[in-house]
Design an enzyme around this catalytic site. Structure first.
Site, PDB file in Angstrom:
ATOM      1  N   SER A 147       1.421  -9.832  -0.920  1.00  0.00           N
ATOM      2  CA  SER A 147       1.153  -8.394  -0.873  1.00  0.00           C
ATOM      3  C   SER A 147       1.378  -7.744   0.479  1.00  0.00           C
ATOM      4  CB  SER A 147      -0.276  -8.140  -1.344  1.00  0.00           C
ATOM      5  OG  SER A 147      -1.172  -8.888  -0.559  1.00  0.00           O
ATOM      6  N   LYS A 164       0.812  -1.217   0.000  1.00  0.00           N
ATOM      7  CA  LYS A 164       0.000   0.000   0.000  1.00  0.00           C
ATOM      8  C   LYS A 164       0.847   1.270   0.000  1.00  0.00           C
ATOM      9  CE  LYS A 164      -4.363  -1.577   0.440  1.00  0.00           C
ATOM     10  NZ  LYS A 164      -5.469  -1.185  -0.448  1.00  0.00           N
TER      11      LYS A 164
END
Lengths: 386, 386
Positions: A286, A35
């Protein structure tokens, strides 16, 4: 400001799929997830326009990422989090200098509150995925893969709001249109998979999933459009498959990966993705933001299911030597005693008996059955607790 | 054939020490530890002389490393392991093609058995550390650090048999003599620290340590001499410090590191190493081979100690609604219920009572005390189990 995360080969996963599979270890990114890339790209795109500050609504990784990015660029940051957010996550955002406001029951309430505050304050809302600059930032992972993986054939990428999947797909396919991009959702909350299948936007219901970072019930029209155009397929992984993938990554790859980050490995191991026979398949890990308690739970569950751990409640007469005899019996059968606890106090036992909880390490399910059989043959009651 | 493992910065550890600290993530090495470097170097040095095969005695990382190296060079490999070795470790060596022989009670018996077999078979013994070629192989970590860390000021490195520490020290100091090299042992088994302090070879007693990879009771004269000459200091870390370092590496760095690999971080966080004010300090995370069960145990313990987990045994009258009342009480105090188990069956409870075990998530030690206070105020007995 972002770390160029390593690409690590995995023999275990390669052997299981019959194709070369490598891991993009984005769990090692600063703030623990991809992110940060989108947050930094958005702040760079805003430039001077971000000087009044930025804000967002998020329960997790995006909040930490925006806080980090804002601090790096020296602009104020406010984060709206659900009142139910794990204290660790709100503390992490606060430690990065963000003002944390606990509002509402879920992320949608938080984004709404952030939007309202943006209107009145002149600060800029940075949406977790419904934003071209954020998507572009996540796409930098694709650019790194083009450089770092020689014979890139496919990328398997988690799908929540779709920012990561869209960004990676556009970055990779713009240069190498033949590379397959496959999205993976958690089966428990898979509106994108359903939307692409039916051709209509689908809204998912409330769902708990171990891949909580992917529990976006309603993807944005923007990212849904991108995914329809750029992804080759979107598949799903079950809760058990995700948990087993997390354990495999811990035990074999030595990496802590959160549920959302492990869906690609889960889908590959479960055969839900057809990997190209030639070339290298990358799966993007991720993020790694998962607390020690959840890690302990899935590791324990795995040990138990693999027959490597056995918790038994039994009782022995309250006479000298009775416990020693039980323990000798267990030892003879080759089980390793991890813990023995008397469950005598705190419970009224009126007979001359003591309840005993044994935690044993065993070698396999078969071995666990043999140990239990031995206890029963010697005349002890034995209830398997877990 | 070895992976050039990444160097990762750590803000948490840097902030704690007041100096820039980076992690050499050798836990991400193939076979899960640095030992592969020494094994490959030895096989390369042997060349044709290894064609009859290689063997060793080891309970863990060196066995896997030699098996991997032997397979890569297509020579036979035998590994002697203690009969008490974890089944996972013997299976890992066997899966890499080694013939595994379970003999004796400890590593010394295994090395002796391997030596005997070497004499009769013509195969070559590859000692885990008492060998110049093995030390040279481990030293390749030092060469990578010289290239990858610009302002290298100090290296903090685990010390068991001393092969890693000697190799890294020689590689680094031969080019940059001003760089400090500090060894770290587990306090429970620290013969090298004692030997360097007293100037006499010290033999440690039997000791259990979470850093089992470092539990070498008697270092070789060869490596002891090298360490005396090349190391600036050898310090120790306690069991608690090592366990906390492992949890911090899991939660913050997203890396699975075994006890032996975490001693450097432990020593740094406990202030047992004086880090240079200028320049970068590297700590070598030497391996990551730790099973899911042990990870679960240390993560659980950490949660409990941090007041984030509370296990309570209480009892309620066996009447409708009594359990619901207890759970409502706990919920009102803001604790999250993870597990509730009746401890009714398997134990004779002759009164009309049921014993209840509650596993709760709490926010802090203070919060845990408040929850317990609430249960007691409402008239329930509550024993903290852990």
């Amino acid at each position: 400001m972002v770390r160029r995360t390593p690409v690590l080969s995995s023999r275990t996963i390669s052997d299981a799929t019959g194709s070369r599979v490598v891991l993009k270890a984005e769990n090692l990114q600063r703030t623990g997830s991809f992110k940060l890339r989108g947050a930094l790209a958005k702040l760079a795109a805003l430039g001077e326009r971000s000087s009044a500050g930025v804000l967002t609504g998020s329960a997790g990784n995006h909040a930490q990422a925006l806080a980090y990015a804002a601090r790096a660029r020296d602009v104020p940051c406010e984060v709206f989090m659900p009142t139910t957010a794990a204290i660790g996550k709100s503390e992490a955002a606060a430690a990065l200098g963000a003002t944390v406001r606990l509002v509402g029951a879920n992320v949608y309430d938080c984004v709404a509150a952030a939007r309202e505050r943006a209107d009145e304050s002149g600060m800029t809302l940075v949406h977790p995925f419904d934003d071209p600059d954020v998507v572009a930032g996540q796409g930098t992972i694709g650019l790194e893969l083009l450089e770092d993986v020689d014979d890139l054939a496919a990328v398997v990428v988690p799908v929540g709001g779709g920012g990561l999947a869209s960004g990676v797909a556009i970055a990779v396919k713009s240069q190498r249109p033949e590379v397959k991009i496959i999205g993976v959702q958690a089966e428990a909350c898979a509106p994108v998979a359903a939307s692409l299948r039916t051709g209509e936007p689908v809204v998912a219901g409330d769902a708990l999933t171990i891949a909580d970072g992917l529990a976006v019930k309603r993807p944005a029209e923007f990212t849904l459009g991108l995914m329809r155009r750029w992804l080759d397929d979107v598949v799903v992984a079950s809760e058990d498959e995700i948990a087993e993938a997390m354990v495999l990554l811990l035990e074999r790859a030595k990496l802590v990966v959160e549920g959302a980050g492990a869906v690609g490995v889960a889908a590959l191991l479960a055969g839900r993705v057809r990997v190209p026979e030639r070339g290298t398949t990358v799966t993007v890990l991720s993020g790694g933001n998962v607390d020690a308690g959840l890690l302990a739970s899935i590791a324990r569950r795995h040990e138990t299911e693999a027959g490597r751990r056995l918790v038994v409640l039994t009782r022995v007469d309250d006479r000298p030597g009775m416990l020693a005899r039980l323990l000798a019996l267990v030892a003879e059968r080759g089980a390793n005693l991890v813990e023995v606890s008397h469950v005598r106090e705190g419970i009224d036992l009126h007979v001359r008996e003591t309840a005993i909880e044994l935690v044993l390490e065993t070698r396999s399910r078969q071995h666990a059955r043999e140990v239990l059989g031995g206890i029963a043959d010697a005349g002890y009651e034995a209830r398997v607790l877990r």
